[in-house]
Write a protein that holds these residues in place. Structure first.
Motif, PDB file in Angstrom:
ATOM      1  N   MET A   1     -24.700  27.794  -4.639  1.00 57.76           N
ATOM      2  CA  MET A   1     -24.451  27.749  -6.077  1.00 57.76           C
ATOM      3  C   MET A   1     -23.215  26.899  -6.377  1.00 57.76           C
ATOM      4  O   MET A   1     -23.171  26.198  -7.388  1.00 57.76           O
ATOM      5  CB  MET A   1     -24.276  29.142  -6.651  1.00 57.76           C
TER       6      MET A   1
ATOM      7  N   PHE B   1     -10.858  12.976 -15.545  1.00 58.04           N
ATOM      8  CA  PHE B   1     -11.240  13.625 -14.288  1.00 58.04           C
ATOM      9  C   PHE B   1     -10.159  13.370 -13.237  1.00 58.04           C
ATOM     10  O   PHE B   1      -9.712  12.240 -13.077  1.00 58.04           O
ATOM     11  CB  PHE B   1     -12.566  13.058 -13.758  1.00 58.04           C
TER      12      PHE B   1
ATOM     13  N   MET C   1     -28.501  28.576 -16.836  1.00 57.24           N
ATOM     14  CA  MET C   1     -27.294  29.354 -17.175  1.00 57.24           C
ATOM     15  C   MET C   1     -26.345  28.594 -18.094  1.00 57.24           C
ATOM     16  O   MET C   1     -25.583  29.194 -18.837  1.00 57.24           O
ATOM     17  CB  MET C   1     -26.507  29.688 -15.900  1.00 57.24           C
ATOM     18  N   MET C   2     -26.364  27.263 -17.995  1.00 53.41           N
ATOM     19  CA  MET C   2     -25.382  26.465 -18.713  1.00 53.41           C
ATOM     20  C   MET C   2     -25.885  25.917 -20.045  1.00 53.41           C
ATOM     21  O   MET C   2     -25.201  25.120 -20.682  1.00 53.41           O
ATOM     22  CB  MET C   2     -24.940  25.294 -17.841  1.00 53.41           C
ATOM     23  N   GLY C   3     -27.105  26.295 -20.428  1.00 50.06           N
ATOM     24  CA  GLY C   3     -27.565  25.868 -21.742  1.00 50.06           C
ATOM     25  C   GLY C   3     -28.424  24.623 -21.740  1.00 50.06           C
ATOM     26  O   GLY C   3     -28.411  23.864 -22.712  1.00 50.06           O
TER      27      GLY C   3
ATOM     28  N   LYS D   1     -28.805  27.115 -12.376  1.00 49.96           N
ATOM     29  CA  LYS D   1     -27.522  26.753 -12.992  1.00 49.96           C
ATOM     30  C   LYS D   1     -27.733  26.039 -14.324  1.00 49.96           C
ATOM     31  O   LYS D   1     -27.028  26.310 -15.307  1.00 49.96           O
ATOM     32  CB  LYS D   1     -26.741  25.850 -12.031  1.00 49.96           C
TER      33      LYS D   1
ATOM     34  N   ASP E   1     -21.724  21.015 -13.599  1.00 50.67           N
ATOM     35  CA  ASP E   1     -20.459  21.135 -14.325  1.00 50.67           C
ATOM     36  C   ASP E   1     -19.865  19.742 -14.539  1.00 50.67           C
ATOM     37  O   ASP E   1     -19.353  19.435 -15.614  1.00 50.67           O
ATOM     38  CB  ASP E   1     -19.460  22.019 -13.545  1.00 50.67           C
ATOM     39  N   LYS E   2     -19.950  18.935 -13.501  1.00 46.86           N
ATOM     40  CA  LYS E   2     -19.506  17.542 -13.645  1.00 46.86           C
ATOM     41  C   LYS E   2     -20.318  16.855 -14.753  1.00 46.86           C
ATOM     42  O   LYS E   2     -19.772  16.149 -15.602  1.00 46.86           O
ATOM     43  CB  LYS E   2     -19.671  16.822 -12.305  1.00 46.86           C
TER      44      LYS E   2
ATOM     45  N   LYS F   1     -21.629  18.234 -17.240  1.00 45.54           N
ATOM     46  CA  LYS F   1     -21.127  18.787 -18.514  1.00 45.54           C
ATOM     47  C   LYS F   1     -19.828  18.091 -18.906  1.00 45.54           C
ATOM     48  O   LYS F   1     -19.610  17.776 -20.072  1.00 45.54           O
ATOM     49  CB  LYS F   1     -20.854  20.290 -18.368  1.00 45.54           C
ATOM     50  N   GLU F   2     -18.971  17.886 -17.926  1.00 42.08           N
ATOM     51  CA  GLU F   2     -17.696  17.220 -18.219  1.00 42.08           C
ATOM     52  C   GLU F   2     -17.925  15.867 -18.890  1.00 42.08           C
ATOM     53  O   GLU F   2     -17.160  15.453 -19.745  1.00 42.08           O
ATOM     54  CB  GLU F   2     -16.906  16.990 -16.927  1.00 42.08           C
ATOM     55  N   PHE F   3     -18.995  15.215 -18.465  1.00 43.52           N
ATOM     56  CA  PHE F   3     -19.280  13.895 -19.026  1.00 43.52           C
ATOM     57  C   PHE F   3     -19.585  13.947 -20.515  1.00 43.52           C
ATOM     58  O   PHE F   3     -19.610  12.907 -21.158  1.00 43.52           O
ATOM     59  CB  PHE F   3     -20.448  13.244 -18.288  1.00 43.52           C
ATOM     60  N   ASN F   4     -19.855  15.113 -21.069  1.00 38.84           N
ATOM     61  CA  ASN F   4     -20.104  15.026 -22.507  1.00 38.84           C
ATOM     62  C   ASN F   4     -18.828  14.960 -23.317  1.00 38.84           C
ATOM     63  O   ASN F   4     -18.870  14.975 -24.541  1.00 38.84           O
ATOM     64  CB  ASN F   4     -21.112  16.047 -23.027  1.00 38.84           C
TER      65      ASN F   4
ATOM     66  N   MET G   1     -24.833  31.674 -23.921  1.00 35.55           N
ATOM     67  CA  MET G   1     -25.828  30.637 -23.592  1.00 35.55           C
ATOM     68  C   MET G   1     -25.255  29.552 -22.686  1.00 35.55           C
ATOM     69  O   MET G   1     -25.982  28.914 -21.935  1.00 35.55           O
ATOM     70  CB  MET G   1     -26.326  29.948 -24.871  1.00 35.55           C
ATOM     71  N   MET G   2     -23.948  29.314 -22.807  1.00 36.97           N
ATOM     72  CA  MET G   2     -23.344  28.183 -22.111  1.00 36.97           C
ATOM     73  C   MET G   2     -22.695  28.557 -20.794  1.00 36.97           C
ATOM     74  O   MET G   2     -22.041  27.727 -20.169  1.00 36.97           O
ATOM     75  CB  MET G   2     -22.303  27.522 -23.008  1.00 36.97           C
TER      76      MET G   2
ATOM     77  N   MET H   1     -32.811  25.724 -29.150  1.00 39.68           N
ATOM     78  CA  MET H   1     -32.211  26.716 -28.263  1.00 39.68           C
ATOM     79  C   MET H   1     -32.344  28.126 -28.833  1.00 39.68           C
ATOM     80  O   MET H   1     -32.491  29.090 -28.085  1.00 39.68           O
ATOM     81  CB  MET H   1     -30.750  26.362 -27.992  1.00 39.68           C
TER      82      MET H   1
ATOM     83  N   ASN I   1     -13.250  20.527 -19.955  1.00 37.61           N
ATOM     84  CA  ASN I   1     -13.099  20.738 -18.520  1.00 37.61           C
ATOM     85  C   ASN I   1     -13.265  19.460 -17.726  1.00 37.61           C
ATOM     86  O   ASN I   1     -13.255  19.488 -16.495  1.00 37.61           O
ATOM     87  CB  ASN I   1     -13.907  21.913 -17.969  1.00 37.61           C
TER      88      ASN I   1
END
Lengths: 392, 392, 392, 392
Positions: free
Chosen positions: A176, B191, A220-222, A217, A183-184, A186-189, C220-221, C340, C189
């Protein structure tokens, strides 16, 4: 006292050997293995695909014989006072009987990467990498999880397992952690229209345990739509049970058809994120073609040397693609990953994630089974009957 | 009234033609060209490498005959009232006599990309792309800068040139906007250990005008060492005058030697950022090899289709590389780029950036010259003697 | 034909009035309201707290009388051809009978902010802001959702509602879009140890509809612990049903106790993210104190002028806090939010999110009810019996 | 052997004392001070404003008597073998005679922050903080730079000074590291319209050495307009020589006038970034008012407790401000900062940055001088005549 271990003598050959139980030194511990997962790296080593981290300072070749197994959950069997204070990553004091997971990479703490960003193991001299090196012929021998006991050197990072998390699920923790890829993403957004945004479409190429965990994952993260590809209907159906929306069997569709299906499901734009979890580089061009402009491709599967792949560089430029290599996982997310699996015990059919459990003697069969189309995560249980939790 | 233009009739063939001066319509303007730069795209079109944006919805083939020229500085010659209010990007009211630069891309404003992020032209139906399409056979004909006048349709984005900026330098504005690549690289330092941080080492592959402008921009933004490669000593020496620290002639060194030199200059780590400004994809593997772990590669040169290149996907994974395609530039940075060039007029030998100026009749020679080893930015001056500023 | 609307004549006074149904003009549409939510802004206007966007160019005072209501779901009743092509944000062609939600802000498209980043309404001249301005005394009158019909001007952004999403849940779309605050927290993050990471602890101060929706979105996130504060046990218990872990009644605990409970639940570090959803600035110091070093505070509740609050600036510096004001929501997330919510219909007890439904005649009672401790989202249903979906 | 040091006995009182030279222990070194800068913290301690890091676990009160001085450049005088290998941050082996700068914070390496992000000292138990604690009454005594020698404990981070950088400029390294604030601001431009973009307007409130260094750094990183405020014409004029465009004397203008001037210089929008370098929180509201929507405010000056300031929370929300507290600096940027100062030796009038140099005996005068309107960086030179480089 003797310790039994399943040793990979050379590619394709496993045998059970016995080793002397090492003596505790300052800052160390000895753990009794509950479960050790068979991972992609183990399969590659078994197949003789043994060059890792090519092009970097820690490029290396597997030093057979080794004790495989780096996805471990274990119980502290013996620990010295300094180890008790220092080995747990989040600062907990460890005692015999404590259940922990562990990071397989021991970083040097001194190179440029360790000094500047130790959370992610870009370290130039990982040593040991439990399950990969050093060889069991040297040192304290017990550097892998396919053994009754494991020797934990100073610098090893252990993570206390929260109560309530079944042993077998705890064995999935490192896996996991590897989905830190998302997550990376996600960071890009932080960048407009880049990365993995709320409700986005995610493609996962390849539904082995790594791919399946990416489905978990992402959900879980949307994520919005999750689209997965594989050659195995068994695996694809599992992916569906874990939250995938669209499953594509690559034996029954052409690349063009799959790309077209992705387009149809993304209003003609293409997927926002795609993750390579196949472990074979020939799938990369298809993954790139599935992406929308400014889409993000995560290359995490091909962690052993596999030769060259023809890539259309103009397409990278024209589509403004972002290709992100990720060879490892973040060391500081074990606790969160365990807590999130615990929190979601009833949201996913976790029991099905573990398809087989083998004894040490069955380690060769375990490796072969893990490569079949009808398996998901395969575990080794070196101490038969040793399980703290069962699985309710 | 007739308007003269240098027309690219087909690959390799330029000729001067005359067109009727179009009548102003609602929201439009007509500009008198001061200078129009010869850009890489123009060279590719001239060589018949004419497929752009492959793999995207706005993939297209150059519709010869065209009037090339999209790096334009011009004076408003005639403008209708609505154009006066709407054409300037930053909200300035335009009048005849105003000096402006222009963005060559007119975006649709309605597609997914325009609705969500119009600052960067990921638009799916750019129309026109001044200097590329439409053909001069259709519509109002005058859609390129190699002409006495240019017809500016509604939706065109013009940017007032600040007083004090010489015309010839203003002609470099679009080129400087393309170095937004380095702003993107800066963004990546959100980053840890990624992207372009203060004092970082930047490699620029290829010192045409695009590469040279990257040297300028990197220096302006706080780069440490700047290392450049090219086949031309003339260009390499220019790069040095503009701020490069280390110049590497690829005719006189092997790739291994160049990679080694980069390593020696980065304490063995590799460069933090590399930018492909050659326009040929075969240089990509060398660029990737020059990077450190988690280094960033910007693919911005290969904006026409050039076939496939063998890439080691494992290396991307193992080194955790970030490969970022950027096919265009940000539309909202023209004003800042002009202000920053103005501010730095005395910090760089700007005059040497412009190596040649040709008339319309010399457009063919201009294209050939721009491809020689002894040229840097080549300008077309369609109206001989028409220059507002000279160059002090 | 006459159209009935509930008009806020002045603070504290609602009455039903009739207006002529406006004629369709180019690019416009008329929508028949299904539901219109009572929002915090409406409450503030009702209480006479009417100054918004203070300190910005679009600072304004509510121009009573107005028709409140900006959280609308409606059915296209009449639409002109140009409106049919242009009003839907994601490019769908609209026809009478189509069900849509709408963004209450109409941006100018020309100011610095619109030119550079139209996805987020930092526009300097929002006009209209449905439900807030202009007054119903001017223009086409019908600029709010507390009416049988609403007049939709060119530039209004409509979003087609996906099949299967109940009307009442669709009415929550704008509210969910406001939780883009947490997407912003996720974006952070990209910075090490900042923002909202997988498994992080999120505090929500205030469980009105805005706070409750933050609980949903955080869950959700991929949030870990969610800790909420409010004065109402009814609301706190609802929060628990929607996924909060720890509920703190501010009438029964001191600030010090609440801060201590947050610390105990975060291994002594403090929360990673806190969101102010109370709408009163006096809660800010408590929220800041709950955060860990480098924690992120999102100030989204206090969107009307409320005077000054004493803040310890040294604490901001010493704790390296990040305080992020967010006065609005992203216009490009409506579709994703609806998808969503549809996807999660069975994951949350959505039905309980809507506590009351009133007719136009009951609009005054609706406003009072929305301010009571025993209500959650209160809806106005201007056309009695007009509901496409019911609620399963 | 005796070592002389200037001791701050209590607020307002400096005296020279002698201490025994400590013996080297494992992993330590003794440095001979070249220069030690008088910093804002030293001034605060002198004034009795002695509470730092309030609201965090390492909140502390200055433990008088102390030896001040944490901006140090020194020569290794004596070093043990382990220190030789470990003390230099970038992995260089240190020998007696080597010239180094040093980070004043020694982090614990074990707390949550150190484990996850050691590059930035959010550590919960900084010990020692050279120049602040521990007291010179305890331990090895020599924990500050206002002394002939300094005792460097294991864990101290030293950074080799590049050849060619004058000693006095090297003494500015820590100060330049603090301008990492602007790197953080740059990172924010991963968000659309946020942070510090190429060509942006930067306001610096307060032109002490910290503010002046921000002017230098902003210029190095590609700022457009730089606007500064102070009460001292001497300092404002220095700022101009170092690259500021607009200087505003706060004794000669009202806040409203200054805000208006910022607006006039930013096309009515407001500044993109403002940095608080005054050290007094009452200037914060003015700084916030100078910002444009979504502008970024960096609170780095108020690093000692100064009470509460009335803040309009609605303004933060309405303007979508981003307020970022930064109490420290990044430990991994010393090398780059020194290299960049070396590279820019001829681009700024560095010599004027140092306004005064005092002996140990003059330390009290040095502190007073550093608080006058006619000083910039004030240095202590504890070993008279000991200077490696002079200043050309």
């Amino acid at each position: 006292m003797k310790v039994k271990a399943a040793v990979m003598v050379k590619p394709g050959k496993m045998e059970v050997r016995e080793f002397d139980r090492p003596k505790l030194e300052k800052g160390t511990a000895i753990g009794k293995i509950l479960y050790s997962g068979v991972c992609g790296t183990d399969k590659h080593s078994y197949l003789g695909e043994s060059i890792q981290y090519k092009g970097t300072k820690n490029e290396f070749d597997i030093p057979y014989p080794i004790i495989p197994g780096h996805e471990n959950v274990l119980v502290i069997d013996e620990i010295d006072e300094e180890g008790s204070r220092n080995l747990e990553f989040d600062g907990e004091i460890l005692h015999p009987g404590d259940r922990v997971t562990m990071c397989p990479d021991v970083i040097c703490g001194k190179c440029f990467f360790c000094k500047n960003f130790p959370s992610y193991p870009w370290c130039e001299t990982l040593d040991p990498e439990y399950g990969c090196r050093p060889s069991c012929d040297v040192g304290k021998h017990l550097y892998g999880g396919f053994a009754e006991f494991i020797y934990l050197v100073p610098g090893t990072r252990l993570y206390k397992v929260p109560d309530g998390l079944p042993d077998q699920i705890a064995a999935l923790t490192e896996l996991m952690c590897v989905t830190y890829t998302l997550d990376k993403a996600k960071e890009f957004n932080s960048f407009s229209l880049e990365g993995f945004n709320f409700g986005d479409t995610v493609v996962v190429q390849g539904i082995g345990p790594l791919g399946l965990m990416h489905v978990v994952k992402a959900r879980m993260m949307g994520a919005g739509k999750i689209i997965v590809t594989d050659i195995s209907d068994y695996k694809l159906n599992l992916a569906k049970e874990f939250g995938a929306d669209i499953i594509l069997n690559v034996n029954e569709t052409t690349p063009e058809e799959r790309i077209e299906i992705v387009m149809q499901n993304t209003r003609g734009l293409g997927a926002d994120v795609a993750v390579e979890c196949v472990g074979k580089p020939h799938v990369v061009p298809e993954g790139l073609a599935m992406l929308r402009k400014a889409g993000m491709y995560i290359e995490t599967g091909t962690f052993v040397e596999c030769g060259k792949t023809p890539i259309d560089i103009h397409e990278i430029c024209a589509k403004n693609l972002r290709i992100i290599g990720m060879a490892n996982h973040s060391h500081n997310s074990y606790r969160q990953c365990m807590e999130m699996m615990l929190r979601s015990l009833n949201n996913f059919p976790w029991k099905k994630f573990i398809s087989h459990v083998f004894s040490l003697e069955g380690a060769g069969d375990a490796l072969k089974t893990s490569m079949s189309e009808k398996s998901m995560k395969v575990l080794i249980q070196p101490n038969q009957g040793f399980d703290h939790t069962g699985f309710n």
